[in-house]
Design a protein around this motif. Structure first.
Motif, PDB file in Angstrom:
ATOM      1  N   ASP A  63      15.689 111.474  57.064  1.00 13.43           N
ATOM      2  CA  ASP A  63      14.357 110.855  58.096  1.00 13.43           C
ATOM      3  C   ASP A  63      14.679 110.649  59.109  1.00 13.43           C
ATOM      4  O   ASP A  63      13.434 110.793  60.125  1.00 13.43           O
ATOM      5  N   THR A  64      15.932 110.693  59.981  1.00 16.82           N
ATOM      6  CA  THR A  64      16.436 110.824  60.897  1.00 16.82           C
ATOM      7  C   THR A  64      15.923 112.283  61.799  1.00 16.82           C
ATOM      8  O   THR A  64      14.898 112.493  63.087  1.00 16.82           O
ATOM      9  N   LEU A  65      16.025 113.756  61.231  1.00 17.92           N
ATOM     10  CA  LEU A  65      15.160 114.289  61.603  1.00 17.92           C
ATOM     11  C   LEU A  65      14.225 114.354  62.358  1.00 17.92           C
ATOM     12  O   LEU A  65      13.652 115.015  62.441  1.00 17.92           O
ATOM     13  N   GLU A  66      13.439 113.981  60.985  1.00 14.99           N
ATOM     14  CA  GLU A  66      12.100 114.032  60.443  1.00 14.99           C
ATOM     15  C   GLU A  66      11.704 113.410  62.013  1.00 14.99           C
ATOM     16  O   GLU A  66      10.301 114.040  62.734  1.00 14.99           O
ATOM     17  N   ALA A  67      11.789 112.453  62.126  1.00 14.96           N
ATOM     18  CA  ALA A  67      11.759 111.313  63.058  1.00 14.96           C
ATOM     19  C   ALA A  67      11.660 112.133  64.823  1.00 14.96           C
ATOM     20  O   ALA A  67      10.882 111.673  65.283  1.00 14.96           O
ATOM     21  N   PHE A  68      12.781 112.954  64.880  1.00 14.45           N
ATOM     22  CA  PHE A  68      12.974 113.655  66.121  1.00 14.45           C
ATOM     23  C   PHE A  68      11.630 114.411  65.949  1.00 14.45           C
ATOM     24  O   PHE A  68      12.048 114.600  67.884  1.00 14.45           O
TER      25      PHE A  68
END
Length: 180
Positions: A63-68
């Motif tokens: 989720d964090t990678l995608e939000a990055f």
């Protein structure tokens, strides 16, 4: 969103530790419960399977990678790579889990998400229509940085970051140097 209980957090921390020591495939829920000093049913109260436990560890990373990549503009070069390094350094234990057991992503049906995210990151680095050679250089740059956070996790973060970002920029060639 509900906040995880202390027991759930302890289970995840112990699982990470055992996954790092033995690998995901070689770690059973019984080993995790034994190390924690809790019963297996107590562990099952929080996680019904090893797959659910692994997903609970990797899902926030994905989720964090995608939000990055959301809201970023193409061509940020060095800044993008520096921010990317900081992000993957924070998740180096989880990245190590995946690098040592790549089938984990397939079992959790996260492979497509990972490739989609890497393609979006490549577009940010190189623009929407990079040449094959540029995409290959991006693969070397991004993959090499991920390998660095695992291989050199025992070194100071800033030392690894400086060398990894410079190496990634060198791998990208003139495209990597052309951006601030």
């Amino acid at each position: 969103m509900a906040r995880p209980s202390d027991t759930k957090i302890r289970i995840q921390a112990t699982a990470r530790e055992l996954f790092r020591e033995q690998g995901v495939q070689n770690t059973s829920l019984k080993q995790i419960s034994d190390r924690l000093g809790i019963t297996k049913p107590a562990l099952y109260y929080h996680f019904s399977s090893r797959e659910e436990l692994v997903r609970s560890i990797l899902q926030p990373v994905m989720d964090t990678l995608e939000a990055f990549v959301i809201g970023r503009e193409p061509g940020e070069g060095r800044l993008l790579l520096e921010d990317y390094f900081d992000l993957i350094w924070r998740y180096r234990e989880e990245i190590s889990m995946v690098l040592h057991a790549p089938t984990v992503l397939a079992e959790l049906e996260m492979v497509d998400r990972m490739w989609r995210w890497r393609k979006e990151l490549t577009v940010l680095l190189l623009g929407p229509a990079p040449s094959d050679a540029a995409r290959i250089r991006s693969t070397v740059a991004l993959g090499g940085m991920a390998d660095c956070v695992v291989e050199h996790a025992d070194l100071p973060a800033q030392e690894v970051k400086a060398a990894a970002v410079e190496a990634a920029l060198a791998a990208l060639g003139p495209l990597g140097r052309a951006t601030p």
